[in-house]
Design an enzyme around this catalytic site. Structure first.
Site: not given
Ligand code: FAD
Ligand code: NAD
Length: 463
Positions: A36, A183, A442
């Protein structure tokens, strides 16, 4: 052209960017590939951060309308400007994303823009250029789970991404899925005036959370005006561009009914992103749910390739991904590290908040465990009374013999902050008695935690 690094991280979400930073701090030459346009992944761009910004704004509005009068504050006209609210949200996202860019520069991490494909262990191709490294970490995250019969257009029928950018408050929003996203975003749009109907397949909300908490939480959300169709599935959704007609059926089958909505939010879970990475060709094994199979040291079935975050098993939470990112960087650099999954909290950022860590009472019952329960309501907590936020309770589950904290569940004001003490209790194998012995200031909400710990031994003072 080829460039060599010690570590290439694929994905710059909370798992990937934290891994990259920690590895750089440990002296590695690090590149992070992100498809992205901005860093921060799902969480910073279209997840945790924008949703919390909208939850905060909508909560301020709801509070002004419904709670200020009880404090003796009268405001004659209260209105909101959605465009401004959305612009504020975007500014909050941008500040966080820029913060990660700054950290990358500070730690001399190379940000490779584009989609990465692993062409061989140690070799990643991005837009025709090959980058080499001794270690690879996949942190590709997750995406919305599709639902049969419901085609997302991100306008009328949206995932959480579309549900964060509505330019008008939908008159009637149907949310499919009564979990975290349903929610939280359901609350945002309800507070801003939408009629919200949550259609949930199971006969309860928030599966995985303690069922007593979920039951009371549903009653509170009901009082805020959310409507629930539990034990119900959506079999089809059709839109004419202006409205959506949904067909509903009891989960176990039976008579079909219809519901008309202005917008539909599909929030039935997320699935690991494993496409475009070249995993099949490499022989990287997936588990039975399509996630990358990884060991406790985050190694995959292919030597030199590790995986973390939403792309592997475990709760799909940003802090879990970050903890794994730190741990895998330490492991790759030859240090010992692990993640204690029993002590990873989960928080739903509604009002009141729901927070949990460790085992639920349902799980302890199924396991036939011998446990005791300490519970304390916020109605008996002086600070909660002063705040006018008395709904909910703290519930601590402790081993019957040793008193060790096995799980804790909080429904109430600032539950997400309060749960940290209980995560620490589990991490340190503390007992309910240990918590009860700690001095809690407290009047603070944390006194409810102390009282629940006392209650586990039948010693609550203010009840
Ligand atoms: P991601 O954040 O999904 O990041 C993965 C990245 O890898 C992406 O930017 C993608 O573009 C990139 N990517 C994928 N494949 C490739 C490739 N081949 N080459 C280059 N780049 C690539 N969690 C919480 O703990 N608290 C919250 O309040 C919370 N709120 C949320 C609200 C929403 C609406 C959503 C959808 C999720 C929420 N989450 C929350 C969950 C949280 O967003 C995820 O658990 C977290 O982002 C996971 O992190 P990650 O690094 O594993 O993956
Ligand atoms: P979820 O797993 O939390 O909830 C999905 C809900 O949809 C469940 O209650 C499930 O029973 C229901 N469901 C499944 N199929 C259905 C169907 N066909 N019809 C009706 N209901 C159905 O998933 P989510 O809300 O999409 O969120 C995905 C993940 O993102 C969460 O599990 C969480 O890990 C993460 N997240 C975390 C936060 C946070 O930490 N505050 C916020 C948002 C998202």
């Amino acid at each position: 052209m080829s460039e060599a690094f010690d570590l290439i991280v694929l994905g710059a979400g909370p798992g990937g960017y934290v891994c990259a930073i920690r590895a750089a701090q440990l002296g590695m030459r690090v590149a992070c590939v992100e498809g992205r346009d901005t860093l921060g992944g799902t969480c910073l761009n279209v997840g945790c951060i924008p949703s919390k910004a909208l939850l905060q704004s909508s909560e301020e509005f709801y509070h002004a309308v419904h709670a200020l009068e009880a404090h003796g504050i009268r405001i004659d006209r209260i209105a909101f400007d959605l465009a401004r609210m959305q612009a504020r949200k975007s500014a909050v996202v941008e500040a966080n994303v820029k913060g990660v860019e700054y950290l990358f520069r500070k730690n001399k991490i190379t940000w490779v823009k584009g989609w990465g494909r692993i062409v061989a262990p140690g070799r990643v191709e991005v837009s025709g250029t090959t980058y080499e490294a001794r270690h690879l970490v996949i942190a590709s995250g997750s995406e919305s789970m599709p639902l049969d019969g419901v085609t997302v257009d991100e306008k009328r029928i949206v995932t959480s991404t579309g549900g964060l950018v509505f330019e008008e408050v939908p008159r009637h929003l149907v949310v499919i899925g009564g979990g975290y996203i349903g929610l939280e975003l359901g609350s945002v749009w309800r507070r801003l005036g939408a009629e919200v109907t949550v259609v949930e397949f199971l006969d309860r909300l928030l599966p995985g959370m303690d069922s007593e908490v979920a039951g009371q939480f549903q009653r509170i959300l009901g009082k805020q005006g959310l409507k629930f169709r539990l034990g119900t599935k959506v079999t089809e959704a059709e839109t004419d561009g202006a409205q959506v007609r949904l067909r509903l059926q009891p989960s176990a089958g039976g008579e079909v009914s219809e519901l008309v909505a202005d917008a539909v939010l599909v929030a039935v879970g997320r699935r690991a992103v494993t496409e475009r990475l070249g995993l099949t060709e490499l022989g990287v094994r997936l588990d039975e749910r399509g996630r990358i199979a990884a060991g406790a040291d985050f190694s995959t079935s292919v030597p030199g390739i590790h995986a973390i975050g939403d792309a592997i098993a475990g709760p799909m939470l940003a802090h879990k991904a970050m903890d794994e990112g730190t741990a895998v960087a330490e492991i790759i650099s030859g240090r010992a590290a692990h993640v204690n999954y029993d002590a990873v909290p989960g928080v739903v950022y509604t009002w009141p908040e729901v927070a949990a860590v460790g085992k639920t009472e349902d799980e302890l019952k199924v396991a036939g465990a011998s446990y005791k329960v300490g519970k304390f309501p916020f109605t008996a907590t002086p600070r909660a009374r002063a705040m006018g936020e008395t709904e909910g309770f703290v519930k601590i589950l402790a081993d019957a013999a040793t008193g060790a904290v096995l799980g804790a569940h909080i429904l109430g004001p600032d539950a997400g902050t309060l749960i940290a003490e209980l995560a620490m209790a589990i991490e340190f194998s503390a007992s309910a008695e240990d918590i009860a012995m700690i001095s809690h200031a407290h009047p603070t909400l944390s006194e409810a935690v102390k009282e629940a710990a006392l209650a586990a031994d039948g010693r609550a003072v203010h009840l």
